[in-house]
Motif scaffolding. Structure first.
Motif, mmCIF file in Angstrom:
data_model
loop_
_atom_site.group_PDB
_atom_site.id
_atom_site.type_symbol
_atom_site.label_atom_id
_atom_site.label_comp_id
_atom_site.label_asym_id
_atom_site.label_seq_id
_atom_site.Cartn_x
_atom_site.Cartn_y
_atom_site.Cartn_z
ATOM 1 N N LEU A 128 0.920 -1.262 -0.095
ATOM 2 C CA LEU A 128 -0.151 0.058 0.077
ATOM 3 C C LEU A 128 0.901 1.149 -0.036
ATOM 4 C CD1 LEU A 128 -2.914 -0.962 2.525
ATOM 5 C CD2 LEU A 128 -3.054 -0.936 -0.180
ATOM 6 N N ASP A 129 1.830 1.273 0.774
ATOM 7 C CA ASP A 129 2.913 2.227 0.606
ATOM 8 C C ASP A 129 3.577 2.698 -0.677
ATOM 9 O OD1 ASP A 129 2.597 2.766 3.349
ATOM 10 O OD2 ASP A 129 4.647 1.787 3.954
ATOM 11 N N GLU A 158 0.607 4.075 -3.055
ATOM 12 C CA GLU A 158 0.570 5.398 -2.707
ATOM 13 C C GLU A 158 1.708 6.236 -3.199
ATOM 14 O OE1 GLU A 158 -1.381 7.904 1.273
ATOM 15 O OE2 GLU A 158 0.139 6.298 1.484
ATOM 16 N N ARG A 208 -4.476 5.385 -1.497
ATOM 17 C CA ARG A 208 -4.421 4.288 -0.645
ATOM 18 C C ARG A 208 -5.675 3.476 -0.274
ATOM 19 N NH1 ARG A 208 0.047 3.488 2.460
ATOM 20 N NH2 ARG A 208 -0.058 1.792 4.210
#
Length: 90
Positions: free
Chosen positions: A57-58, A61, A67
């Motif tokens: 997810l990081d 993003e 996200r």
């Protein structure tokens, strides 16, 4: 998607070679220490996968994806694969 592929898995088309690169960048997933029927099996699985999901997810993003939408997409892709009978791959 590539983060969920096991090391050495060949993915077709645009994902070819990506699974191994992703696994190298994320490291290893701890193997289960309990049977599938053990009450704590799912808790252990969550603990093993959480850092990988956070990292994915990081990365999404950082690439510009929202996200929350990326998290929804991961849920969709996971459910799709289980529904397609791929949950018991050996």
């Amino acid at each position: 998607m590539p983060a969920f592929a096991s090391a050495g898995t060949a993915l077709p088309g645009q994902y070819a070679g990506v699974a191994m690169d992703m696994m190298d960048s994320f490291g290893k997933i701890a193997a289960p220490t309990r049977s599938k029927t053990d009450f704590n099996y799912e808790t252990d699985c969550r603990a093993a996968l959480a850092p990988l999901v956070d990292g994915l997810l990081d990365m999404a993003e950082s690439a510009g994806w929202d996200r929350r939408k990326a998290a929804y997409t991961l849920m969709f892709l996971s459910a799709q694969r289980v529904g397609a009978g791929k949950e018991e791959r050996k």
